[in-house]
Scaffold this motif. Structure first.
Motif, mmCIF file in Angstrom:
data_model
loop_
_atom_site.group_PDB
_atom_site.id
_atom_site.type_symbol
_atom_site.label_atom_id
_atom_site.label_comp_id
_atom_site.label_asym_id
_atom_site.label_seq_id
_atom_site.Cartn_x
_atom_site.Cartn_y
_atom_site.Cartn_z
ATOM 1 N N SER A 64 0.637 -1.271 0.053
ATOM 2 C CA SER A 64 0.082 0.085 0.074
ATOM 3 C C SER A 64 0.796 1.397 0.160
ATOM 4 O O SER A 64 0.390 2.401 -0.024
ATOM 5 C CB SER A 64 -0.852 0.097 1.240
ATOM 6 N N GLY A 65 2.097 1.194 0.016
ATOM 7 C CA GLY A 65 2.977 2.190 0.027
ATOM 8 C C GLY A 65 3.061 2.966 1.423
ATOM 9 O O GLY A 65 3.243 4.359 1.535
ATOM 10 N N ASP A 66 2.765 2.380 2.498
ATOM 11 C CA ASP A 66 2.650 2.854 3.666
ATOM 12 C C ASP A 66 3.672 2.265 4.794
ATOM 13 O O ASP A 66 3.491 1.949 5.920
ATOM 14 C CB ASP A 66 1.245 2.712 4.231
ATOM 15 N N LEU A 67 5.028 2.078 4.182
ATOM 16 C CA LEU A 67 6.009 1.464 5.143
ATOM 17 C C LEU A 67 6.541 2.407 6.285
ATOM 18 O O LEU A 67 6.497 3.737 6.055
ATOM 19 C CB LEU A 67 7.198 1.211 4.240
ATOM 20 N N LYS A 68 6.940 1.805 7.458
ATOM 21 C CA LYS A 68 7.324 2.578 8.479
ATOM 22 C C LYS A 68 8.600 2.652 8.762
ATOM 23 O O LYS A 68 9.432 1.552 8.027
ATOM 24 C CB LYS A 68 6.589 2.246 9.790
ATOM 25 N N PRO A 69 9.482 3.323 9.723
ATOM 26 C CA PRO A 69 11.032 3.146 9.894
ATOM 27 C C PRO A 69 11.592 1.714 9.902
ATOM 28 O O PRO A 69 12.735 1.446 9.381
ATOM 29 C CB PRO A 69 11.383 4.190 10.849
ATOM 30 N N LEU A 70 10.934 0.943 10.561
ATOM 31 C CA LEU A 70 11.378 -0.531 10.845
ATOM 32 C C LEU A 70 10.504 -1.415 10.437
ATOM 33 O O LEU A 70 10.527 -2.525 10.756
ATOM 34 C CB LEU A 70 11.478 -0.540 12.506
ATOM 35 N N SER A 71 9.812 -1.207 9.429
ATOM 36 C CA SER A 71 8.704 -2.407 8.750
ATOM 37 C C SER A 71 9.630 -3.442 8.317
ATOM 38 O O SER A 71 10.666 -3.259 7.502
ATOM 39 C CB SER A 71 8.041 -1.910 7.695
ATOM 40 N N GLY A 72 9.293 -4.610 8.744
ATOM 41 C CA GLY A 72 10.165 -5.915 8.352
ATOM 42 C C GLY A 72 10.931 -6.133 9.208
ATOM 43 O O GLY A 72 11.723 -7.296 9.021
ATOM 44 N N VAL A 73 11.338 -5.370 10.160
ATOM 45 C CA VAL A 73 12.593 -5.544 11.002
ATOM 46 C C VAL A 73 12.175 -6.402 12.473
ATOM 47 O O VAL A 73 11.482 -5.571 13.271
ATOM 48 C CB VAL A 73 13.404 -4.371 11.490
ATOM 49 N N PRO A 74 12.449 -7.599 12.473
ATOM 50 C CA PRO A 74 12.289 -8.355 13.999
ATOM 51 C C PRO A 74 13.398 -8.080 14.754
ATOM 52 O O PRO A 74 14.613 -8.087 14.604
ATOM 53 C CB PRO A 74 12.007 -9.820 13.264
ATOM 54 N N ILE A 75 12.918 -7.985 16.066
ATOM 55 C CA ILE A 75 14.009 -7.572 16.890
ATOM 56 C C ILE A 75 13.782 -8.477 18.325
ATOM 57 O O ILE A 75 12.732 -9.120 18.731
ATOM 58 C CB ILE A 75 14.020 -5.978 17.522
ATOM 59 N N GLY A 76 14.961 -8.445 19.013
ATOM 60 C CA GLY A 76 14.618 -9.066 20.356
ATOM 61 C C GLY A 76 14.400 -7.982 21.482
ATOM 62 O O GLY A 76 14.970 -6.710 21.429
ATOM 63 N N MET A 77 13.603 -8.024 22.566
ATOM 64 C CA MET A 77 13.248 -7.265 23.678
ATOM 65 C C MET A 77 13.768 -7.883 25.061
ATOM 66 O O MET A 77 13.525 -8.848 25.354
ATOM 67 C CB MET A 77 11.872 -6.984 23.681
ATOM 68 N N LYS A 78 14.686 -7.176 25.514
ATOM 69 C CA LYS A 78 15.284 -7.500 26.956
ATOM 70 C C LYS A 78 14.087 -7.543 27.912
ATOM 71 O O LYS A 78 13.138 -6.885 27.839
ATOM 72 C CB LYS A 78 16.223 -6.334 27.382
ATOM 73 N N ASP A 79 14.095 -8.668 28.587
ATOM 74 C CA ASP A 79 13.132 -8.954 29.594
ATOM 75 C C ASP A 79 12.992 -8.060 30.752
ATOM 76 O O ASP A 79 12.647 -8.488 31.906
ATOM 77 C CB ASP A 79 12.857 -10.481 30.034
ATOM 78 N N LEU A 80 13.295 -7.012 30.542
ATOM 79 C CA LEU A 80 13.232 -5.627 31.332
ATOM 80 C C LEU A 80 12.037 -4.880 31.082
ATOM 81 O O LEU A 80 11.770 -3.985 32.062
ATOM 82 C CB LEU A 80 14.270 -5.047 31.931
ATOM 83 N N PHE A 81 11.657 -4.691 29.709
ATOM 84 C CA PHE A 81 10.794 -3.968 29.326
ATOM 85 C C PHE A 81 9.252 -4.717 29.307
ATOM 86 O O PHE A 81 9.052 -5.916 28.804
ATOM 87 C CB PHE A 81 11.118 -3.591 27.679
ATOM 88 N N CYS A 82 8.396 -3.849 30.116
ATOM 89 C CA CYS A 82 7.009 -4.572 30.059
ATOM 90 C C CYS A 82 6.443 -4.519 28.656
ATOM 91 O O CYS A 82 6.383 -3.477 27.924
ATOM 92 C CB CYS A 82 6.149 -3.690 31.060
ATOM 93 N N THR A 83 5.923 -5.633 28.416
ATOM 94 C CA THR A 83 5.134 -5.839 27.097
ATOM 95 C C THR A 83 3.871 -6.294 27.356
ATOM 96 O O THR A 83 3.737 -7.606 27.729
ATOM 97 C CB THR A 83 5.992 -7.049 26.158
#
Length: 491
Positions: A64-83
């Protein structure tokens, strides 16, 4: 065929945008890597479905031409951040099973930027440690090996983040840095990591350790990737009273390795008698690289550096003893209630079962230095010395723009080697703690290998809010070091 797990954040972002590959292909590759890498114990919780959900959203956004800055990037989240909806434990049994109904500001910003979550990364319990051996969910093993073949520490507290990135179980991850917990593990595993100026990233929704020191930051394989991730993480948050109400600079767009006109300070106190020869030699190479990039090298003095470590280990435990008082078995987390026990018995039993030895040690130290009769002798004095350390940096900035130091006093050490000697473990932070006490931006980049084939890091420290200067100097080091080593897969 592209091995998507070898791609950097920038390469994934650009490849998805260009249609070279799909975001789902990337997420699937990293999900498979996470599963294959379980022997490292880098993840506490795996969330492959969330990574795929974000990937599908990225593929739809591209269409749709609506990409975001990190679209498609999978990351790890340190388990100190509430999710929200995903267990958050701070690697402690006392929070085991806690599923937050809310999202930390930093993780929310990353999801809003299009990133997906591969899982929650292991760490030292409540971020207290330098080797990732204090986790209630088991130690993290570095993917690196030396000539002895022993299991090595990935550094701490962000050891799960550093091990996962180095082993290609994620392209980037969040970290938190209280006294060096991004920079030291980055150095141990041959990756890069940046702690921004205190207040750049909101602390809201991050499980607290030491509130005047804790700061979220980015970890990745390249300087550019760190700049990309940090831009998405940073920004003012009204929910955090220490958050800086300032615009977020365009760090990636302004990256430049040309240091002409920059003055790089070399603090003489960071070269003590008996410094590891490999660390000293790597530092000398770093000096030469920055000079080649056009910088002027000058010696500076930070006279109170010697007192930074004892100052930190008074202030941080004092704040930890206050922050961790909330874990009492009443409102959330673990509760241990012996038959016939009263309220005080429940408190004692819950904390005895829920907290690990290192957490208990720091709570006891902190309670002691805050107690009547000792508050002025220890805590007040430490706060005064902290001010002197900050003033040392202020004086140094009159002579230079940035500082170059080693990141850690040694390469990674074998797991278990320092576990029984807390003082020896604390010394791992000797080069990183001063910048934390002063709230300064600082970054570690890999510079080379020891004779035994283990990574060594170089640290850049900058003026308050000068993340751009830190990133640029780090880029100059990265380009000249040409660090391309990676651990041989054994797991």
């Amino acid at each position: 065929m592209t091995d998507h797990t070898n791609l950097t954040v920038a390469e994934i972002r650009d490849g998805v945008a260009a249609g070279t590959f799909s975001a789902r292909e990337v997420a699937s590759a990293f999900n498979a890597a996470v599963e294959a890498g379980r022997a490292l114990n880098a993840y506490i919780v795996e969330t492959p479905e969330l990574a795929l959900k974000a990937a599908d959203a990225a593929d739809a956004a591209r269409a749709s031409g609506d990409l975001k800055p990190l679209s498609g990037v999978p990351i790890g989240m340190k388990d100190l951040f509430c999710t929200a909806g995903v267990q958050t434990t701070a690697a402690s049994h006392i929070l085991e099973g806690f599923t937050p109904p809310y999202e930390s500001t930093v993780s929310a910003k990353l999801w809003a930027a299009g990133a997906g979550m591969l899982g929650k990364l292991n760490l030292d319990q409540f971020a207290m440690g330098s080797s990732n051996e204090t986790s209630a969910f088991g130690k993290v093993i570095s993917p690196w090996r030396d000539t002895s073949g022993k299991d090595l520490a990935p550094g701490g507290s962000s050891g799960g983040s550093s091990a996962a990135i180095s082993a290609r179980l994620c392209p980037a991850a969040t970290g938190t840095d209280t006294g060096g917990s991004i920079r030291q593990p980055a150095a141990f595993t041959g990756i890069s990591g940046i702690k921004p100026t205190y207040g750049r990233c909101s602390r809201w929704g991050i499980v607290a350790f030491a509130s005047s020191l804790d700061q979220a930051g980015a970890m990745a394989r390249t300087v550019r990737d760190n700049a990309i991730l940090l831009e998405a993480m940073s920004g003012f948050d009204a929910k955090d009273s220490t958050s800086l109400d300032l615009p977020v600079p365009q760090w990636e767009a302004n990256l430049s390795s040309n240091l002409k006109g920059k003055r790089i300070g070399i603090p003489k106190e960071y070269r003590p008698d008996g410094i590891d020869a490999a660390v000293a030699a790597q530092w000398d190479r770093g000096i030469a690289w920055l000079k080649d990039a056009g910088a002027e090298i000058t010696e500076v003095s930070l006279p109170h550096t010697h007192y930074a470590l004892p100052t930190y280990y008074i202030i941080a435990p004092a704040e930890a003893s206050s922050n961790l008082a909330r874990y009492d078995g009443v409102r959330y987390g673990q509760r241990v209630l012996p038959d016939g026990a009263g309220l005080q018995d429940m408190y004692a039993a819950t904390r005895a079962a829920g907290f690990g030895d290192e957490v208990k040690r720091r709570i006891m130290i902190g309670t002691y230095v805050l107690s009547a009769g000792y508050y002025d002798a220890y805590y007040t004095q430490a706060c005064k010395v902290r001010t002197l350390i900050s003033r040392d940096f202020e004086a140094a900035w009159e002579k230079c723009d940035l500082l170059l130091t080693p990141t850690a006093p040694s390469a990674a050490f074998p797991l278990g080697e320092k576990q029984e000697d807390p003082l020896a473990m604390y010394l791992n932070d000797v080069f990183t703690v001063p910048a934390s006490l002063a709230g300064l931006p600082a970054m570690s980049v890999p510079g080379g290998l020891t004779a035994g084939g283990l990574p060594l890091g170089l640290q850049i420290i900058g003026k308050p809010l000068d993340e751009q200067g830190v990133l640029n100097a780090a880029l100059a080091l990265e380009e000249r070091a040409g660090f391309a080593a990676r651990p041989e897969k054994w797991w």
